[in-house]
Scaffold this active site. Structure first.
Site, PDB file in Angstrom:
ATOM      1  N   GLY A   1       0.796  -1.213   0.000  1.00  0.00           N
ATOM      2  CA  GLY A   1       0.000   0.000   0.000  1.00  0.00           C
ATOM      3  C   GLY A   1       0.826   1.259   0.000  1.00  0.00           C
ATOM      4  O   GLY A   1       1.991   1.272  -0.397  1.00  0.00           O
TER       5      GLY A   1
ATOM      6  N   GLU B   1       3.333  -2.270   8.529  1.00  0.00           N
ATOM      7  CA  GLU B   1       4.503  -2.914   7.910  1.00  0.00           C
ATOM      8  C   GLU B   1       5.746  -2.600   8.727  1.00  0.00           C
ATOM      9  O   GLU B   1       5.719  -1.727   9.603  1.00  0.00           O
ATOM     10  CB  GLU B   1       4.659  -2.435   6.455  1.00  0.00           C
ATOM     11  CG  GLU B   1       3.530  -2.931   5.562  1.00  0.00           C
ATOM     12  CD  GLU B   1       3.648  -2.481   4.116  1.00  0.00           C
ATOM     13  OE1 GLU B   1       4.737  -2.112   3.676  1.00  0.00           O
ATOM     14  OE2 GLU B   1       2.617  -2.502   3.430  1.00  0.00           O
TER      15      GLU B   1
ATOM     16  N   ARG C   1      13.240  -3.520   7.268  1.00  0.00           N
ATOM     17  CA  ARG C   1      13.479  -4.562   6.269  1.00  0.00           C
ATOM     18  C   ARG C   1      14.915  -5.050   6.180  1.00  0.00           C
ATOM     19  O   ARG C   1      15.177  -6.223   5.963  1.00  0.00           O
ATOM     20  CB  ARG C   1      13.114  -3.964   4.917  1.00  0.00           C
ATOM     21  CG  ARG C   1      12.187  -4.827   4.168  1.00  0.00           C
ATOM     22  CD  ARG C   1      11.679  -4.105   2.977  1.00  0.00           C
ATOM     23  NE  ARG C   1      10.245  -3.972   3.093  1.00  0.00           N
ATOM     24  CZ  ARG C   1       9.490  -3.470   2.138  1.00  0.00           C
ATOM     25  NH1 ARG C   1      10.035  -3.009   1.036  1.00  0.00           N
ATOM     26  NH2 ARG C   1       8.205  -3.407   2.292  1.00  0.00           N
TER      27      ARG C   1
ATOM     28  N   ARG D   1      14.871   2.284   2.574  1.00  0.00           N
ATOM     29  CA  ARG D   1      13.514   2.840   2.431  1.00  0.00           C
ATOM     30  C   ARG D   1      12.542   2.219   3.431  1.00  0.00           C
ATOM     31  O   ARG D   1      12.504   1.009   3.626  1.00  0.00           O
ATOM     32  CB  ARG D   1      13.000   2.554   1.016  1.00  0.00           C
ATOM     33  CG  ARG D   1      11.585   2.998   0.768  1.00  0.00           C
ATOM     34  CD  ARG D   1      11.154   2.598  -0.620  1.00  0.00           C
ATOM     35  NE  ARG D   1      11.098   1.168  -0.742  1.00  0.00           N
ATOM     36  CZ  ARG D   1       9.972   0.463  -0.829  1.00  0.00           C
ATOM     37  NH1 ARG D   1       8.805   1.070  -0.798  1.00  0.00           N
ATOM     38  NH2 ARG D   1      10.011  -0.838  -0.948  1.00  0.00           N
TER      39      ARG D   1
ATOM     40  N   HIS E   1      14.632  -5.895  -4.358  1.00  0.00           N
ATOM     41  CA  HIS E   1      13.279  -5.331  -4.403  1.00  0.00           C
ATOM     42  C   HIS E   1      13.235  -3.867  -4.807  1.00  0.00           C
ATOM     43  O   HIS E   1      12.399  -3.467  -5.598  1.00  0.00           O
ATOM     44  CB  HIS E   1      12.667  -5.506  -3.014  1.00  0.00           C
ATOM     45  CG  HIS E   1      11.254  -5.041  -2.885  1.00  0.00           C
ATOM     46  ND1 HIS E   1      10.226  -5.579  -3.632  1.00  0.00           N
ATOM     47  CD2 HIS E   1      10.687  -4.094  -2.077  1.00  0.00           C
ATOM     48  CE1 HIS E   1       9.096  -4.985  -3.294  1.00  0.00           C
ATOM     49  NE2 HIS E   1       9.341  -4.073  -2.372  1.00  0.00           N
TER      50      HIS E   1
ATOM     51  N   HIS F   1      13.852  -7.523  -0.279  1.00  0.00           N
ATOM     52  CA  HIS F   1      12.622  -7.784   0.474  1.00  0.00           C
ATOM     53  C   HIS F   1      12.795  -9.131   1.169  1.00  0.00           C
ATOM     54  O   HIS F   1      13.196 -10.106   0.548  1.00  0.00           O
ATOM     55  CB  HIS F   1      11.408  -7.812  -0.456  1.00  0.00           C
ATOM     56  CG  HIS F   1      10.111  -7.673   0.279  1.00  0.00           C
ATOM     57  ND1 HIS F   1       9.634  -8.655   1.117  1.00  0.00           N
ATOM     58  CD2 HIS F   1       9.210  -6.660   0.327  1.00  0.00           C
ATOM     59  CE1 HIS F   1       8.485  -8.242   1.639  1.00  0.00           C
ATOM     60  NE2 HIS F   1       8.206  -7.041   1.174  1.00  0.00           N
TER      61      HIS F   1
HETATM   62  P1  FAD Z   1       7.592   1.885 -12.393  1.00  0.00           P
HETATM   63  O1  FAD Z   1       6.244   1.685 -11.814  1.00  0.00           O
HETATM   64  O2  FAD Z   1       8.520   0.784 -12.314  1.00  0.00           O
HETATM   65  O3  FAD Z   1       7.422   2.364 -13.892  1.00  0.00           O
HETATM   66  C1  FAD Z   1       8.537   2.488 -14.743  1.00  0.00           C
HETATM   67  C2  FAD Z   1       8.029   2.693 -16.155  1.00  0.00           C
HETATM   68  O4  FAD Z   1       9.103   3.064 -16.991  1.00  0.00           O
HETATM   69  C3  FAD Z   1       7.425   1.447 -16.780  1.00  0.00           C
HETATM   70  O5  FAD Z   1       6.301   1.852 -17.513  1.00  0.00           O
HETATM   71  C4  FAD Z   1       8.528   0.963 -17.713  1.00  0.00           C
HETATM   72  O6  FAD Z   1       8.082   0.180 -18.780  1.00  0.00           O
HETATM   73  C5  FAD Z   1       9.073   2.285 -18.184  1.00  0.00           C
HETATM   74  N1  FAD Z   1      10.439   2.256 -18.711  1.00  0.00           N
HETATM   75  C6  FAD Z   1      11.569   1.822 -18.100  1.00  0.00           C
HETATM   76  N2  FAD Z   1      12.628   1.991 -18.901  1.00  0.00           N
HETATM   77  C7  FAD Z   1      12.174   2.552 -20.049  1.00  0.00           C
HETATM   78  C8  FAD Z   1      12.780   2.966 -21.263  1.00  0.00           C
HETATM   79  N3  FAD Z   1      14.097   2.819 -21.506  1.00  0.00           N
HETATM   80  N4  FAD Z   1      11.995   3.506 -22.232  1.00  0.00           N
HETATM   81  C9  FAD Z   1      10.670   3.629 -22.055  1.00  0.00           C
HETATM   82  N5  FAD Z   1      10.032   3.245 -20.926  1.00  0.00           N
HETATM   83  C10 FAD Z   1      10.773   2.723 -19.933  1.00  0.00           C
HETATM   84  N6  FAD Z   1       6.035   0.489  -2.940  1.00  0.00           N
HETATM   85  C11 FAD Z   1       5.154   0.982  -2.044  1.00  0.00           C
HETATM   86  O7  FAD Z   1       5.215   2.162  -1.708  1.00  0.00           O
HETATM   87  N7  FAD Z   1       4.180   0.177  -1.543  1.00  0.00           N
HETATM   88  C12 FAD Z   1       4.047  -1.133  -1.891  1.00  0.00           C
HETATM   89  O8  FAD Z   1       3.152  -1.811  -1.432  1.00  0.00           O
HETATM   90  C13 FAD Z   1       4.987  -1.672  -2.806  1.00  0.00           C
HETATM   91  N8  FAD Z   1       4.927  -2.988  -3.173  1.00  0.00           N
HETATM   92  C14 FAD Z   1       5.762  -3.443  -4.154  1.00  0.00           C
HETATM   93  C15 FAD Z   1       5.625  -4.748  -4.620  1.00  0.00           C
HETATM   94  C16 FAD Z   1       6.409  -5.204  -5.665  1.00  0.00           C
HETATM   95  C17 FAD Z   1       6.252  -6.616  -6.151  1.00  0.00           C
HETATM   96  C18 FAD Z   1       7.366  -4.344  -6.256  1.00  0.00           C
HETATM   97  C19 FAD Z   1       8.210  -4.823  -7.384  1.00  0.00           C
HETATM   98  C20 FAD Z   1       7.525  -3.055  -5.780  1.00  0.00           C
HETATM   99  C21 FAD Z   1       6.727  -2.586  -4.740  1.00  0.00           C
HETATM  100  N9  FAD Z   1       6.845  -1.286  -4.258  1.00  0.00           N
HETATM  101  C22 FAD Z   1       5.963  -0.805  -3.338  1.00  0.00           C
HETATM  102  C23 FAD Z   1       7.757  -0.340  -4.905  1.00  0.00           C
HETATM  103  C24 FAD Z   1       6.933   0.525  -5.879  1.00  0.00           C
HETATM  104  O9  FAD Z   1       5.994  -0.288  -6.525  1.00  0.00           O
HETATM  105  C25 FAD Z   1       7.812   1.177  -6.915  1.00  0.00           C
HETATM  106  O10 FAD Z   1       8.892   1.813  -6.304  1.00  0.00           O
HETATM  107  C26 FAD Z   1       7.015   2.238  -7.684  1.00  0.00           C
HETATM  108  O11 FAD Z   1       5.857   1.646  -8.210  1.00  0.00           O
HETATM  109  C27 FAD Z   1       7.881   2.815  -8.785  1.00  0.00           C
HETATM  110  O12 FAD Z   1       7.078   3.607  -9.594  1.00  0.00           O
HETATM  111  P2  FAD Z   1       7.736   4.354 -10.832  1.00  0.00           P
HETATM  112  O13 FAD Z   1       6.631   5.045 -11.535  1.00  0.00           O
HETATM  113  O14 FAD Z   1       8.894   5.116 -10.367  1.00  0.00           O
HETATM  114  O15 FAD Z   1       8.329   3.164 -11.733  1.00  0.00           O
HETATM  115  C1  SIN Z   2       5.156  -5.165   0.566  1.00  0.00           C
HETATM  116  O1  SIN Z   2       3.950  -5.204   0.347  1.00  0.00           O
HETATM  117  O2  SIN Z   2       5.747  -5.883   1.381  1.00  0.00           O
HETATM  118  C2  SIN Z   2       5.980  -4.225  -0.228  1.00  0.00           C
HETATM  119  C3  SIN Z   2       5.846  -2.877   0.324  1.00  0.00           C
HETATM  120  C4  SIN Z   2       6.931  -1.988  -0.188  1.00  0.00           C
HETATM  121  O3  SIN Z   2       7.861  -2.435  -0.860  1.00  0.00           O
HETATM  122  O4  SIN Z   2       6.879  -0.788   0.124  1.00  0.00           O
END
Ligand code: FAD
Ligand code: SIN
Length: 550
Positions: free
Chosen positions: A60, A125, A295, A391, A356, A249
């Site tokens: 979340g 968390e 974590r 983080r 992660h 993670h």
């Molecule tokens: P992303 O959502 O990763 O988006 C990156 C975008 O860039 C994508 O569309 C990709 O295709 C595009 N892209 C990359 N390189 C290129 C390129 N060269 N050219 C064009 N497009 C490109 N965080 C929390 O706060 N709470 C949570 O509950 C949580 N749970 C998580 C669970 C999982 C399984 C994972 C993997 C992460 C989690 N995180 C969580 C971390 C969080 O999801 C990410 O840090 C956050 O979503 C990153 O968002 P962003 O928009 O920066 O990047």
């Molecule tokens: C999780 O749901 O454990 C991931 C949360 C996060 O990476 O912030």
């Protein structure tokens, strides 16, 4: 004509006010705000629009909403997790701005889970002293991504272009385009379907490309997380910092394959306990907060138990909770485990840590500005100072939505003062290149790099292992350098080129940090060794002479 045959005709010429790379929470949020200010905005994304880390977020988004909680406590928890390396003004600002940004998500249609009394059902968390995690069951990221994509689709000022892979930034200085100060003026992107390289022009470019989990063999991150934005920025001389702080993670589902399905920390927030193979709940031996310790502590404890006993995994035990509660609170996790024959309410779940989150990245200030005029970074790609050396859970979705607002304001300011003259940008030169007849080289090098990082640059490090990794990364770099210049580029090659750069940055920073702090733990320098807090390792490459000249 290429454009007539095109799968997804672009608006020609490829000229925009704001060019956003990436369609996760950061890129989509920022694009909506830039468009709301009247700017013609493009979003480029390298695969389909929803494919992002965002889409897989489970736990979340952290935000103070309950009367039992307060900003000071969220700030304190973030600073404690960050182990002396957070920028406190940034932490305070992001925590304070959270509620208004959350309201905006709700206005876009997001419906956070509520309890029987209609109040937010707040999750807990590791590292949080209060229940403060807003969530949509265990699919928060998908709900956010869907809401934002829907809003983008309705906005006539935004062009969202899929299968466009950003390769490199174009700077005015590199091509001596005018006599003015060096700034970003556009980028080259590979159209993955037509295989043409397109030239995009924009006075403001936003990197929202996410993190780099794919640099490790085992990761929770989807395939897109190859650190492209960090590598692109570094190649044009933009400051990058804190790359040694890779968050592992603690609890991903153990499997003999490489993919790692996340078992959210929120499961421990609802009472799950980690046990070793003897059945002992071992976390109280490592930290007073036991299973809800930060974590880095939990991941290291698991690593230590596994090494001590030779066990391939630990157990996560939530058998004390009812099946109906678990199905309702964690439908995705429950179903996934069940599909593998594991019932969360009766079976313990085998878990292992996996890479992660990338805490470091492109250095920005609180306005999402990088060290290069016109270039902004938002989301996981950026290092704002919120996360420091580790983080706090669920702070990253929050950082992305808050920084999208800050970035959009700064862009507006920048564009208002910018010289509107259109520069003629040089087209991409492909030269006389062939298709590679040895795809196996790319596949093999991907594997070798990720294994090297997993084996030598993991949760517990030593100088000797880091130096070994550096030698291997250097060899891979030389090989891929030749490959890059002699064969037609394609996404896996571009990603490998970026991953090699990321691996080198992680190792450079890890070798430079002569202490253990937060996520960087080395047997050669246990404890803080008297290194002052606030000691960031910043890498400032010479433009055009990034690592290996790639
Ligand atoms: P992303 O959502 O990763 O988006 C990156 C975008 O860039 C994508 O569309 C990709 O295709 C595009 N892209 C990359 N390189 C290129 C390129 N060269 N050219 C064009 N497009 C490109 N965080 C929390 O706060 N709470 C949570 O509950 C949580 N749970 C998580 C669970 C999982 C399984 C994972 C993997 C992460 C989690 N995180 C969580 C971390 C969080 O999801 C990410 O840090 C956050 O979503 C990153 O968002 P962003 O928009 O920066 O990047
Ligand atoms: C999780 O749901 O454990 C991931 C949360 C996060 O990476 O912030």
């Amino acid at each position: 004509m290429a454009s007539q045959l095109h799968h997804n005709p672009y608006p020609m010429p490829l000229d925009f006010d704001v060019l956003v790379v990436g369609s996760g929470v950061a890129g989509l949020s920022l694009a909506l705000k830039a468009a709301a200010a009247g700017r013609r905005t493009a979003i480029l994304t390298k695969k389909t629009r929803a494919e992002s880390n965002t889409n897989y977020a489970q736990g979340g988004i952290a935000c103070v909403t309950s009367s039992a909680d307060d900003f000071e406590s969220h700030v304190r928890d973030t600073l404690v997790a960050g182990d002396g390396l957070c920028r406190e003004d940034v932490v305070r600002s992001i925590v304070r701005d959270a509620p208004v940004r959350i309201d905006e998500l709700i206005e876009l249609g997001l419906r956070f889970s509520r309890d029987a009394d209609g109040r937010y059902a707040l999750g807990r968390e590791g590292g949080h002293s209060e229940r403060r995690i807003l969530h949509v069951k265990d699919m928060t990221g998908k709900a956010i991504e869907d809401a934002l994509l829907h809003a983008v689709a309705e906005n006539p000022r935004i062009e969202l272009m899929e299968h466009l892979f950003a390769i490199d930034l174009i700077t005015s200085g590199k091509f001596a385009l005018d006599g003015g100060p060096n700034r970003v003026v556009g980028l080259y992107a590979l159209d993955v379907i037509s295989r043409r390289v397109e030239t995009f022009r924009a006075p403001a470019v936003v990197l929202s490309t996410g993190g780099a989990g794919q640099v490790y063999l085992y990761t929770t991150n989807p395939d897109i997380a190859t650190g492209d934005g960090i590598a692109m920025a570094y190649r044009v001389g933009v400051e990058v910092e804190n790359m040694e702080f890779v968050q592992f993670h603690p609890t991903t589902l153990y499997s003999t394959r490489h993919d790692r399905f996340l078992i959210s920390e929120a499961v421990r927030g609802e009472g799950a306990v980690l046990r070793n193979l003897k059945g002992e709940a071992f976390m109280p031996r490592y930290h007073p907060d036991a299973d809800l310790a930060p974590r880095d502590v939990v991941a290291r404890a698991i690593d230590s138990e596994m090494k001590m006993t030779g066990a391939p995994h630990m157990w996560l035990d939530i058998t004390g909770r009812s099946e109906s509660m678990l199905r309702d609170r964690f439908p995705l996790i429950f179903e996934h485990c069940l599909s593998l024959g594991l019932n969360l309410s009766t079976d313990q779940i085998p878990v292992v840590p996996a890479a992660h989150y990338t805490c470091g990245g492109v250095v920005t200030n609180l306005r999402a500005e990088t060290s290069l005029p016109g270039l902004f970074a938002c989301g996981e790609v950026a290092s704002t100072g919120l996360h420091g050396a580790n983080r706090l859970a669920s702070n990253s979705l929050l950082e992305a939505v808050v920084m999208a607002e800050q970035g959009a304001r700064a862009i507006e300011n920048y564009l208002t003062g910018a010289d509107g003259a259109r520069l003629d940008l040089p087209e991409w030169i492909s030269g006389n290149v062939d298709d590679s007849d040895e795809q196996v080289v790319i596949a093999h090098n991907w594997d070798e790099l990720r294994r090297t990082m997993w084996d030598y640059v993991g949760i517990v490090r030593t100088t000797k292992r880091l130096e070994r990794a550096q030698t291997r990364i250097g060899n891979l770099n030389r090989e891929i350098h030749d490959y890059y210049w002699n064969f037609r580029i394609e996404p896996r090659l571009l990603e490998l080129r970026n991953l090699i750069q990321i691996a080198d940055l992680i190792v450079q920073c890890a070798l430079a940090r002569k202490e253990s702090r937060g996520l960087h733990y080395t047997l050669d320098f246990p404890g803080n060794q008297g290194v002052p807090e606030d000691s960031r390792i910043t890498l400032e490459p010479v433009p055009g002479k990034g690592f290996g000249g790639l």
